[in-house]
Design a protein around this motif. Structure first.
Motif, PDB file in Angstrom:
ATOM      1  N   LYS A   1       1.234  -1.168   0.069  1.00 50.99           N
ATOM      2  CA  LYS A   1      -0.222   0.253   0.045  1.00 50.99           C
ATOM      3  C   LYS A   1       0.660   1.279  -0.295  1.00 50.99           C
ATOM      4  CE  LYS A   1      -3.767  -2.385   2.077  1.00 50.99           C
ATOM      5  NZ  LYS A   1      -3.466  -3.506   1.432  1.00 50.99           N
ATOM      6  N   TYR A   2       1.054   1.808  -0.856  1.00 45.11           N
ATOM      7  CA  TYR A   2       2.576   2.521  -1.379  1.00 45.11           C
ATOM      8  C   TYR A   2       1.175   3.873  -1.184  1.00 45.11           C
ATOM      9  CZ  TYR A   2       5.167  -0.275  -3.489  1.00 45.11           C
ATOM     10  OH  TYR A   2       5.919  -1.765  -4.023  1.00 45.11           O
ATOM     11  N   TRP A   3       0.174   4.516  -0.650  1.00 46.63           N
ATOM     12  CA  TRP A   3      -0.145   5.576  -0.377  1.00 46.63           C
ATOM     13  C   TRP A   3       0.326   5.959   1.573  1.00 46.63           C
ATOM     14  CZ3 TRP A   3      -3.543   3.425   3.750  1.00 46.63           C
ATOM     15  CH2 TRP A   3      -3.934   2.710   3.158  1.00 46.63           C
ATOM     16  N   THR A   4       0.118   4.739   1.911  1.00 43.13           N
ATOM     17  CA  THR A   4       0.570   5.379   3.380  1.00 43.13           C
ATOM     18  C   THR A   4       2.049   4.837   4.025  1.00 43.13           C
ATOM     19  OG1 THR A   4       0.569   3.576   5.820  1.00 43.13           O
ATOM     20  CG2 THR A   4       0.976   2.292   3.633  1.00 43.13           C
ATOM     21  N   ASP A   5       2.260   5.652   5.233  1.00 43.55           N
ATOM     22  CA  ASP A   5       3.933   6.027   5.397  1.00 43.55           C
ATOM     23  C   ASP A   5       4.654   4.674   6.188  1.00 43.55           C
ATOM     24  OD1 ASP A   5       4.126   7.856   4.873  1.00 43.55           O
ATOM     25  OD2 ASP A   5       3.574   9.152   6.496  1.00 43.55           O
ATOM     26  N   PHE A   6       3.396   3.269   6.209  1.00 48.38           N
ATOM     27  CA  PHE A   6       3.865   2.392   7.328  1.00 48.38           C
ATOM     28  C   PHE A   6       5.465   1.092   5.776  1.00 48.38           C
ATOM     29  CE2 PHE A   6      -0.351   1.979   8.910  1.00 48.38           C
ATOM     30  CZ  PHE A   6       0.171   2.264  10.236  1.00 48.38           C
TER      31      PHE A   6
ATOM     32  N   HIS B   1       5.554   1.669  15.001  1.00 51.18           N
ATOM     33  CA  HIS B   1       6.025   0.206  14.203  1.00 51.18           C
ATOM     34  C   HIS B   1       7.015   0.111  14.116  1.00 51.18           C
ATOM     35  CE1 HIS B   1       1.975   1.297  12.679  1.00 51.18           C
ATOM     36  NE2 HIS B   1       2.486   2.099  12.596  1.00 51.18           N
TER      37      HIS B   1
ATOM     38  N   ASP C   1       1.803  -0.800  17.923  1.00 53.53           N
ATOM     39  CA  ASP C   1       2.094  -0.261  17.248  1.00 53.53           C
ATOM     40  C   ASP C   1       2.439   1.055  17.253  1.00 53.53           C
ATOM     41  OD1 ASP C   1       2.917  -2.017  14.883  1.00 53.53           O
ATOM     42  OD2 ASP C   1       0.646  -1.950  14.283  1.00 53.53           O
TER      43      ASP C   1
ATOM     44  N   GLN D   1       3.071  -4.262   6.496  1.00 58.33           N
ATOM     45  CA  GLN D   1       2.234  -5.163   7.259  1.00 58.33           C
ATOM     46  C   GLN D   1       2.001  -6.027   7.569  1.00 58.33           C
ATOM     47  OE1 GLN D   1      -1.971  -3.646   5.513  1.00 58.33           O
ATOM     48  NE2 GLN D   1      -2.988  -3.465   7.387  1.00 58.33           N
TER      49      GLN D   1
ATOM     50  N   LYS E   1       7.087  -3.009   1.178  1.00 59.96           N
ATOM     51  CA  LYS E   1       7.937  -2.373   0.463  1.00 59.96           C
ATOM     52  C   LYS E   1       9.426  -2.200   0.972  1.00 59.96           C
ATOM     53  CE  LYS E   1       4.159   1.044   1.749  1.00 59.96           C
ATOM     54  NZ  LYS E   1       4.072   2.587   2.040  1.00 59.96           N
TER      55      LYS E   1
END
Length: 176
Positions: A44-49, A151, A146, A52, A84
């Protein structure tokens, strides 16, 4: 009387409508740690994580007369878990602890079921309440983990959680 029931809830509110095949799941084993190759979901590239982990506790039980049998299994979902990065051992260790927390709660559920007096007489609704209450506690604890560790970015907090989880697993070793 024969009662059969299977529950699978996914952390982080992810629900998979298709039954995942065994090749897409890992059962928690003390001698098998997560590897980056286990994370095959779409990032999920839209998140900073950076990653997951999606885990579940699968439960089944049956009653034949007064004979109560059950199976509770902590599982990692490969196709819903993503990353990522494939380089950070620190992040991978943090993600492993999410899976370890799931196993800790699977052990707590096993203990709760083992301690029931005549579980076949209390009914499916009461048995499901035990599972649902404990799973909600786990879900809240995963969120707190988290938040407190950012995280995995706060080494001191991460170490405290590592110790807490390891101690919990050790305290419930007979329910492995």
């Amino acid at each position: 009387m024969l009662i059969r029931f299977v529950v699978a809830l996914f952390l982080f509110f992810l629900v998979d409508d298709n039954k995942a095949s065994l090749k897409n799941e890992l059962i928690w084993l003390s001698n098998r740690k997560l590897q980056w190759s286990d994370f095959s979901g779409r990032p999920k590239y839209w998140t900073d994580f950076a990653a997951q982990t999606v885990t579940t506790i699968e439960q089944s039980y049956s009653c034949t007369g007064d004979n109560f049998t059950f199976n509770i299994t902590a599982k990692f979902n490969k196709t819903k878990s993503w990353t990522k990065t494939k380089k950070s051992n620190r992040i991978l260790a943090h993600e492993q602890k999410h899976f370890d927390l799931t196993e800790l709660y699977a052990r707590k559920m096993r203990r709760a079921y083992n301690q029931l007096n005549n579980p076949c007489s209390i009914g499916k609704k009461a048995l499901n309440k035990i599972y649902n209450d404990m799973f909600e506690e786990l879900r809240q604890l995963q969120i707190l983990y988290d938040v407190e560790t950012d995280h995995g970015l706060k080494p001191k907090a991460q170490q405290q959680w590592d110790d807490f989880i390891t101690e919990g697993l050790n305290n419930y070793i007979i329910y492995k």
